[in-house]
Design an enzyme around this catalytic site. Sequence first.
Site, PDB file in Angstrom:
ATOM      1  N   CYS A  32       0.933  -1.322   0.225  1.00  0.00           N
ATOM      2  CA  CYS A  32      -0.046  -0.021  -0.155  1.00  0.00           C
ATOM      3  C   CYS A  32       0.844   1.525  -0.043  1.00  0.00           C
ATOM      4  O   CYS A  32       1.476   1.466   1.008  1.00  0.00           O
ATOM      5  CB  CYS A  32      -0.903   0.012   1.345  1.00  0.00           C
ATOM      6  SG  CYS A  32      -1.860   1.413   1.404  1.00  0.00           S
ATOM      7  N   CYS A  35       0.042   3.922   2.647  1.00  0.00           N
ATOM      8  CA  CYS A  35       0.533   3.438   3.820  1.00  0.00           C
ATOM      9  C   CYS A  35       2.095   3.643   4.104  1.00  0.00           C
ATOM     10  O   CYS A  35       2.399   4.192   5.275  1.00  0.00           O
ATOM     11  CB  CYS A  35       0.325   1.850   4.010  1.00  0.00           C
ATOM     12  SG  CYS A  35      -1.484   1.350   3.880  1.00  0.00           S
TER      13      CYS A  35
END
Length: 108
Positions: A32, A35
């Site tokens: 991600c 993230c």
Amino acid sequence: MSTALDVTDATFTDEVLNSEDTIMVDFWAEWCGPCRAVSPILDQIASEHSSKIKIVKLNVDDNPQIAMKYQITSIPAMKVFKGGEVVKTIIGAKPKPAIEADLAEFLA
């Protein structure tokens, strides 16, 4: 410098639910991008506000039980726990001032 600790399905109850501290759990995954962008910001907040809030990270790919229990459908997702209960949810990567604004009630 204090950085966020990793928690797992096995350690979540002890580290988060049974803690007296205010704890923000960062639900994330290796793949991600957002993230990865928010991770150093959370490390900074963990370091600067260590007396007020503890930040831990939970990899949703490695720990699907907790992610499922808290209905994590998009990441990054951050949930603030107090006394074992979710008291705040923040979804998506944001710049540091925006995250600090979201957390203002816990950082005061």
